[in-house]
Write an enzyme that holds these catalytic residues in place. Sequence first.
Site, mmCIF file in Angstrom:
data_model
loop_
_atom_site.group_PDB
_atom_site.id
_atom_site.type_symbol
_atom_site.label_atom_id
_atom_site.label_comp_id
_atom_site.label_asym_id
_atom_site.label_seq_id
_atom_site.Cartn_x
_atom_site.Cartn_y
_atom_site.Cartn_z
ATOM 1 N N ASP A 34 -6.082 -5.760 -4.146
ATOM 2 C CA ASP A 34 -4.799 -5.409 -3.492
ATOM 3 C C ASP A 34 -3.891 -4.717 -4.240
ATOM 4 O OD1 ASP A 34 -2.035 -6.056 -2.304
ATOM 5 O OD2 ASP A 34 -3.268 -7.485 -0.920
ATOM 6 N N ILE A 35 -3.404 -3.529 -4.022
ATOM 7 C CA ILE A 35 -2.539 -2.909 -4.800
ATOM 8 C C ILE A 35 -1.079 -3.462 -5.178
ATOM 9 C CG2 ILE A 35 -3.818 -0.748 -4.553
ATOM 10 C CD1 ILE A 35 -1.338 0.010 -2.711
ATOM 11 N N GLN A 97 0.345 -10.170 9.418
ATOM 12 C CA GLN A 97 -0.509 -9.295 9.258
ATOM 13 C C GLN A 97 0.136 -7.763 9.585
ATOM 14 O OE1 GLN A 97 -3.771 -8.724 12.213
ATOM 15 N NE2 GLN A 97 -4.774 -7.396 11.127
ATOM 16 N N HIS A 103 -9.093 -8.419 7.293
ATOM 17 C CA HIS A 103 -9.173 -8.541 5.894
ATOM 18 C C HIS A 103 -8.919 -10.023 5.612
ATOM 19 C CE1 HIS A 103 -5.037 -7.230 6.675
ATOM 20 N NE2 HIS A 103 -4.695 -7.948 5.638
ATOM 21 N N HIS A 105 -7.871 -12.334 2.224
ATOM 22 C CA HIS A 105 -7.251 -12.332 0.984
ATOM 23 C C HIS A 105 -8.097 -13.358 0.103
ATOM 24 C CE1 HIS A 105 -3.442 -10.138 2.139
ATOM 25 N NE2 HIS A 105 -3.870 -10.744 3.411
HETATM 26 P P1 AMP Z 1 -1.662 -8.443 5.603
HETATM 27 O O1 AMP Z 1 -0.199 -8.851 5.318
HETATM 28 O O2 AMP Z 1 -2.543 -9.695 5.700
HETATM 29 O O3 AMP Z 1 -1.855 -7.561 6.468
HETATM 30 O O4 AMP Z 1 -2.097 -7.834 4.275
HETATM 31 C C1 AMP Z 1 -2.126 -6.491 3.943
HETATM 32 C C2 AMP Z 1 -2.273 -6.449 2.444
HETATM 33 O O5 AMP Z 1 -2.859 -4.888 2.246
HETATM 34 C C3 AMP Z 1 -0.977 -6.497 1.590
HETATM 35 O O6 AMP Z 1 -1.316 -7.715 0.705
HETATM 36 C C4 AMP Z 1 -0.999 -5.156 0.699
HETATM 37 O O7 AMP Z 1 -0.307 -5.326 -0.531
HETATM 38 C C5 AMP Z 1 -2.391 -4.554 0.781
HETATM 39 N N1 AMP Z 1 -2.401 -3.228 0.746
HETATM 40 C C6 AMP Z 1 -1.638 -2.398 1.451
HETATM 41 N N2 AMP Z 1 -2.084 -1.140 1.379
HETATM 42 C C7 AMP Z 1 -3.277 -1.104 0.377
HETATM 43 C C8 AMP Z 1 -4.240 -0.153 -0.304
HETATM 44 N N3 AMP Z 1 -3.918 0.966 0.135
HETATM 45 N N4 AMP Z 1 -4.978 -0.591 -1.059
HETATM 46 C C9 AMP Z 1 -5.148 -2.245 -1.183
HETATM 47 N N5 AMP Z 1 -4.281 -2.978 -0.831
HETATM 48 C C10 AMP Z 1 -3.445 -2.513 -0.109
#
Ligand code: AMP
Length: 141
Positions: A34-35, A97, A103, A105
């Site tokens: 996760d970035i 989400q 995904h 975590h």
């Molecule tokens: P969610 O709230 O469960 O949909 O989590 C989405 C996650 O994706 C968040 O923790 C973001 O920080 C992460 N995220 C968004 N864009 C990217 C990316 N390009 N690469 C890696 N993680 C990302």
Amino acid sequence: MTAYDSNNIFAKILRGELPCYKVYEDEHVLAFLDIMPRSPGHTLVIPKAPSRNILDITEEDYLHVARATRKIAPAAMATFKADGVTVQQHNEPASGQVVFHLHVHIMPRQDGVALLAPASRKEDPKVLEEHAARLSAALRG
Ligand code: AMP
């Protein structure tokens, strides 16, 4: 139920249109950092199958994600010398989400240290590179 949108950011990562800090890949899943990590080593596991979330994924594809999660969680704990690990998965905006490709975590945890708020801090790319190298090496065994 909203239909899967193949323009989501994780679909673009799967197609190689956007980069990621890859830690694991097999025929069915991809895992990358996760970035905006909520803890050091925060990893996301996604199915290669186009699934919005738990409400539309097939049982078989969900099991592939679960298997990879079970493999990566202990490796992430060991790599980041964590005391525990939080495994979390959001479904639809009401749950938090924001990216609409399923995904999971995986967030290594230290005793007494709270998770950062979601998307509160973008990690330094050098740190992400180093973390991905260490975790992928641990997963290669
Ligand atoms: P969610 O709230 O469960 O949909 O989590 C989405 C996650 O994706 C968040 O923790 C973001 O920080 C992460 N995220 C968004 N864009 C990217 C990316 N390009 N690469 C890696 N993680 C990302």
